[in-house]
Write an enzyme that holds these catalytic residues in place. Structure first.
Site, PDB file in Angstrom:
ATOM      1  N   LYS A 130       0.831  -1.205   0.000  1.00  0.00           N
ATOM      2  CA  LYS A 130       0.000   0.000   0.000  1.00  0.00           C
ATOM      3  C   LYS A 130       0.868   1.259   0.000  1.00  0.00           C
ATOM      4  O   LYS A 130       0.671   2.166  -0.820  1.00  0.00           O
ATOM      5  CB  LYS A 130      -0.930   0.009   1.222  1.00  0.00           C
ATOM      6  CG  LYS A 130      -1.848   1.225   1.289  1.00  0.00           C
ATOM      7  CD  LYS A 130      -2.678   1.221   2.561  1.00  0.00           C
ATOM      8  CE  LYS A 130      -1.869   1.622   3.762  1.00  0.00           C
ATOM      9  NZ  LYS A 130      -2.684   1.793   4.986  1.00  0.00           N
ATOM     10  N   ASP A 148      -6.409   1.344   0.951  1.00  0.00           N
ATOM     11  CA  ASP A 148      -6.466   1.600   2.387  1.00  0.00           C
ATOM     12  C   ASP A 148      -7.860   1.206   2.883  1.00  0.00           C
ATOM     13  O   ASP A 148      -8.662   0.642   2.140  1.00  0.00           O
ATOM     14  CB  ASP A 148      -6.109   3.055   2.704  1.00  0.00           C
ATOM     15  CG  ASP A 148      -7.214   4.038   2.330  1.00  0.00           C
ATOM     16  OD1 ASP A 148      -8.173   3.648   1.618  1.00  0.00           O
ATOM     17  OD2 ASP A 148      -7.127   5.205   2.757  1.00  0.00           O
TER      18      ASP A 148
END
Length: 258
Positions: A130, A148
């Protein structure tokens, strides 16, 4: 909106693209909300953002970036001093450990520079997939999808994926959109999740995606849902959804987005 359980892959792709266009109109101000001026600063800010608001990170980083402008500075940092500087972001001991080790790895393996490849970034301390996609998309202009908590919640509510693993979500959503759109799509979805489609009580009645959303009704559907909108453009968002912007309270416009 009722989405057929037999929605075809083509139908899902077309709906996804319509959602993407609606997000572009709703959030023309979408951007990375972590302040930075280079790849190292973005990497550091992203590490600090774990379990912390971007606003709080942005309050901490100006002094931090002046004190530690290079990877070598983090590699040789005094632990107690660094901990004290980043304490307001929470989990400061673990984050300090990540920052020092990140600095050391960058110095030892990349001449102090943040690499611009996903395969390299994910080998660095404190940087998972991420975070790597955040860095690639915003510091190197390499398209990436940032899964997220907001992104995951919204694409699941929109029934664009049934996956729960972030990497599988990344690939499945990526297949629905042109690669060149991935970075800005991520920003717009995250903006929408922070300002409109909240985890506990989404503002369904003041959402421009209502007609495209199979989860419409998860939150209140009456126009008064506009009071749930947040951020400086909350009244613009209400107006775009056909709701009286005066229903958005003043404190919502000034509210800190989560």
């Amino acid at each position: 909106m009722t989405i057929s359980s037999t929605e075809t892959d083509l139908g899902r792709t077309r709906r996804a693209r319509r959602i993407g266009r609606a997000l572009t109109e709703a959030h023309p101000d979408a951007h990375c909300e972590l302040d930075h001026s280079n790849a190292l600063e973005l990497a550091v800010a992203t590490i600090l953002s774990a379990q912390c608001t971007d606003k709080k990170v942005n309050e901490v980083t100006p002094k931090l970036f002046v004190r530690y402008p290079t990877a070598a500075d983090y590699a040789g940092a005094d632990r107690a001093e660094l901990e004290e500087l980043i304490r307001p972001t929470g989990f400061y001991r673990n984050k300090t450990d990540s920052l020092i080790k990140l600095g050391q790895a960058l110095v030892e393996r990349y001449d102090g520079r943040v690499p611009g490849r996903l395969a390299d970034l994910v080998t660095l301390p404190g940087i998972g997939r991420k975070t790597a996609n955040v860095i690639l998309g915003n510091a190197f202009d390499v398209p990436g999808i940032t899964v997220d908590t907001h992104f995951q919640r919204l694409v699941q509510r929109w029934k664009l994926t049934a996956q729960t693993d972030p990497v599988k979500i990344e690939h499945e959503i990526g297949a629905l959109f042109p690669k060149r759109e991935w970075t800005m799509l991520s920003h717009r979805i995250i903006f929408h999740g922070r300002r409109v489609c909240h985890a506990r009580k989404p503002a369904c009645g003041a959402c421009t995606l209502a007609k495209l959303c199979p989860s419409y009704g998860t939150g209140p559907t009456e126009p008064a849902a506009a009071k749930l909108l947040k951020g400086p453009r909350a009244r613009d968002l209400a107006a775009a959804a056909g709701v009286d912007p005066e229903l958005v309270p003043r404190q919502a416009v000034a509210a800190e987005v989560p």
